[in-house]
Scaffold this active site. Structure first.
Site, PDB file in Angstrom:
ATOM      1  N   HIS A  10       0.938  -1.089  -0.103  1.00 37.10           N
ATOM      2  CA  HIS A  10       0.019   0.140   0.027  1.00 37.10           C
ATOM      3  C   HIS A  10       1.047   1.100   0.213  1.00 37.10           C
ATOM      4  CE1 HIS A  10      -3.398  -2.697   1.283  1.00 37.10           C
ATOM      5  NE2 HIS A  10      -2.348  -3.206   1.889  1.00 37.10           N
ATOM      6  N   SER A  26      15.007  21.627 -15.563  1.00 31.37           N
ATOM      7  CA  SER A  26      13.949  22.573 -15.701  1.00 31.37           C
ATOM      8  C   SER A  26      13.953  23.963 -16.353  1.00 31.37           C
ATOM      9  CB  SER A  26      13.263  22.845 -14.469  1.00 31.37           C
ATOM     10  OG  SER A  26      12.382  24.091 -14.531  1.00 31.37           O
ATOM     11  N   LYS A  58      16.220  21.726 -10.337  1.00 37.46           N
ATOM     12  CA  LYS A  58      15.466  20.536 -10.815  1.00 37.46           C
ATOM     13  C   LYS A  58      16.209  19.604 -11.298  1.00 37.46           C
ATOM     14  CE  LYS A  58      11.708  19.451 -10.226  1.00 37.46           C
ATOM     15  NZ  LYS A  58      10.381  19.907 -11.082  1.00 37.46           N
ATOM     16  N   GLU A 111      10.136   8.526 -16.292  1.00 40.87           N
ATOM     17  CA  GLU A 111       9.031   9.056 -16.769  1.00 40.87           C
ATOM     18  C   GLU A 111       8.290   8.792 -18.177  1.00 40.87           C
ATOM     19  OE1 GLU A 111       8.068  12.899 -15.049  1.00 40.87           O
ATOM     20  OE2 GLU A 111      10.171  12.855 -14.928  1.00 40.87           O
TER      21      GLU A 111
END
Ligand code: ARG
Length: 467
Positions: free
Chosen positions: A166, A287, A293, A300
Site C-alpha cells: 500500500h 527545468s 530541478k 517518466e
C-alpha cells in the site's frame, strides 16, 4: 508500349489491366503503404531471392534468368541503402516498388519473378521475417538488462530498505531482493518472446493469394533459405492471420507494463521525499525555470510510452476481429502499430540498459526510512509467538508498543523492556533487541525466495545460470 514490350513501370502498368480508368489520385494516396512499409525492403528482397532460387529449382526460371533476377535484386538493395531509390506512391507499396524497379533494370525476365506468388503471401513473409529479427534483438537487449540487474542485486545483497505494501513501509527487505523481483518479471517477458518466436518463424510463401499455386512450389526449400523453422500448414491461414503480431504486441504491452512499474519506483525513489537512489545526471534533465530541478525524464517517458504500446495491442486486436478469411486490405494497417511497438520497446530497453548499471543506492536514506517505518513490528509479533503467545494476542501487544514508540517519536528498539512488555510483563526479554534490528529481521527470512542477504546471493547465482 515501348519497343521491348516493357511498359513504363507504374501500378497501372503492373496490375490495372482490367480497369477502364486510372486510379483516383486521392485513392492512390489513401491506399498506398510505401511511406511506412519501405522499411521492409531487406526482408522483401531476401524473400524474393529465395523465391527466385526456388523457381529455378522447379524449372520455372532457367539459370541465366535466375542469375539476372538475383543480381538485379542485389543492385536494388544497394540503391536503396545508398538512398538512391526513387520510392513512388503510385506504386503503392514496397513490393510493387521493388518489382517494378527490377523490371525497369533487367527487362522482361523481371516479370517472371512474381510467378506462383502473391503480395498476400509476400507481405506475410516479410512481416514474419522482420518480426523474427526484431524479437531476436529485443531478447538480446533483455538479456543484457537482466545481467545488469543481477550485478546491482549482488552489490546490494546486504543493503536494507523498507519493503512496501500500500506504499506504506511494511517490513525490512534487501535492495538486492527488490531488484531480483524486477529480474523475475523481465525474465518471464523474455521467455514469452522466446516462445512467441516459434509461432512467428513459420513461412507463408507458397500460399500465393489464398489457395496455393499450381506450380508445385518447394516450400521447404524457401523456408530453409530464409531460416524459417517450418511452413504454414494452411494457405488461407497463412495469408490472413496476424495473430503472431498480436501476440508480440501483447508481450510488448506486458513488458512495457513491467518496465513502467520499475520506472514508477525509480521516479519515486529518486524524489527528495524518498531519496533512495541517485540516477546518473546524463539520464536526467533540468527545468527551464527551476534551476535546482533534476527530473527523471527517462523513467517518466518509459512509463508514459507504455500507453502507446497498450494501444497498439488494441489496434491489432480490433483490426483482426471482423475479418472474413482470407486476406483483406485491412491487414495493411498492421504495420504501423507493430513497427511502433517494436521501436518503443527497443528504445525503452536501450535506455534502461544505459541507466540501470549506474543506479546508485543511497544506503543511509534507505536505512533511515526502514527504521522510521516500524518495519520490524512483525518480527516482534513473531518473537512473541515463539514464546507461546497466540499470534492474535501478539499482534495486539505489538500494536500497543508501536503506539508508545510513535508517541515518543522513537524507533521500537529504543523502548525499554518494561515499555515493550506493557501490561503483559515478563515475556519479552533482552534477546528481543537482536530480533528488532533491521539486519536481524532480514537475516531471519532465510529460505528459498526470502529476502535474507544469503538468499539474495543464491538467487543471483541461480539467475546467472538461468540467463
Ligand atoms: N501493402 C499490402 C499489405 O500491407 C500488401 C498486400 C496487398 N495485397 C492485395 N491483395 N492488395 O497488406
Amino acid at each position: 508500349m515501348s519497343a521491348n514490350n516493357t511498359p513504363k513501370p507504374s501500378a497501372a502498368g503492373l496490375l490495372r489491366g482490367r480497369f477502364s480508368e486510372a486510379t483516383d489520385e486521392f485513392v492512390e494516396a489513401f491506399t498506398a503503404s510505401v511511406s511506412f512499409d519501405q522499411r521492409l525492403y531487406r526482408q522483401d528482397i531476401a524473400g524474393s531471392i529465395a523465391h527466385a532460387r526456388m523457381l529455378n529449382k522447379i524449372d520455372i526460371l532457367n539459370d541465366a534468368e535466375c542469375e539476372q533476377i538475383l543480381s538485379g535484386l542485389q543492385d536494388i538493395q544497394r540503391e536503396i541503402e545508398a538512398g538512391e531509390f526513387n520510392w513512388q506512391v503510385a506504386l503503392e507499396d514496397v513490393h510493387m516498388n521493388i518489382e517494378s524497379r527490377l523490371i525497369e533494370r533487367i527487362g522482361d525476365t523481371g516479370k517472371k519473378l512474381h510467378t506462383g506468388r502473391s503480395r498476400n503471401d509476400q507481405v506475410a513473409t516479410d512481416i514474419r521475417l522482420y518480426l523474427r529479427d526484431a524479437v531476436d534483438e529485443l531478447i538480446a537487449l533483455e538479456t543484457t538488462l537482466l545481467g545488469a540487474l543481477t550485478e546491482l542485486a549482488e552489490q546490494n545483497a546486504d543493503t536494507i530498505m523498507p519493503g512496501f505494501t500500500h506504499l506504506q513501509a511494511a517490513q525490512p527487505i534487501t535492495f538486492g531482493h527488490h531488484l531480483m523481483a524486477w529480474f523475475e518479471m523481465l525474465l518471464r517477458d523474455r521467455e514469452r518472446l522466446q516462445d512467441a518466436r516459434k509461432r512467428i518463424n513459420v513461412l507463408p510463401l507458397g500460399a500465393a493469394a489464398l489457395a496455393g499455386t499450381p506450380y508445385k512450389p518447394d516450400r521447404e526449400f524457401v523456408a530453409q533459405a530464409l531460416g524459417f523453422d517450418g511452413v504454414c500448414e494452411n494457405s488461407l491461414d497463412a495469408v490472413s492471420d496476424r495473430d503472431f503480431a498480436i501476440e508480440f504486441c501483447a508481450i510488448a504491452a506486458l513488458t512495457m507494463t513491467h518496465l513502467s512499474r520499475w520506472c514508477e519506483e525509480l521516479v519515486l525513489w529518486s524524489s527528495q521525499q524518498f531519496g533512495f537512489v541517485n540516477l546518473p545526471d546524463r539520464f536526467c534533465t533540468g527545468s527551464s525555470i527551476m534551476p535546482q530541478k533534476k527530473n527523471p525524464d527517462v523513467p517518466e517517458l518509459i512509463r508514459g510510452k507504455t500507453g502507446r504500446v497498450n494501444g497498439h495491442l488494441f489496434s491489432l486486436l480490433t483490426l483482426m476481429k471482423s475479418q472474413p478469411l482470407a486476406y483483406n486490405k485491412d491487414n495493411q494497417e498492421d504495420k504501423e502499430p507493430l513497427f511502433d511497438a517494436v521501436d518503443t520497446l527497443h528504445g525503452c530497453l536501450t535506455a534502461l540498459n544505459g541507466m540501470v548499471p549506474h543506479i546508485e543506492p543511497n544506503i543511509e536514506a534507505m536505512r533511515e526510512a526502514t527504521l522510521k517505518g516500524y518495519t520490524t513490528a512483525t518480527d516482534l509479533a513473531d518473537y512473541l509467538v515463539r514464546k507461546n503467545v497466540p499470534f492474535r494476542d501478539a499482534h495486539e501487544i505489538v500494536g500497543r508498543a508501536v503506539a508508545q514508540a510513535v508517541a515518543k517519536g522513537m524507533p521500537l528498539e529504543a523502548l525499554s523492556l518494561e515499555e515493550l512488555n506493557g501490561a503483559h510483563g515478563g515475556v519479552i526479554t533482552d534477546d528481543v533487541y537482536q530480533v528488532l534490528s533491521l539486519a536481524g529481521s532480514v537475516a531471519a527470512r532465510d529460505h528459498f525466495g526470502g529476502t535474507a542477504p544469503n538468499q539474495v546471493r543464491q538467487a543471483v547465482s541461480r539467475a546467472r545460470a538461468r540467463l
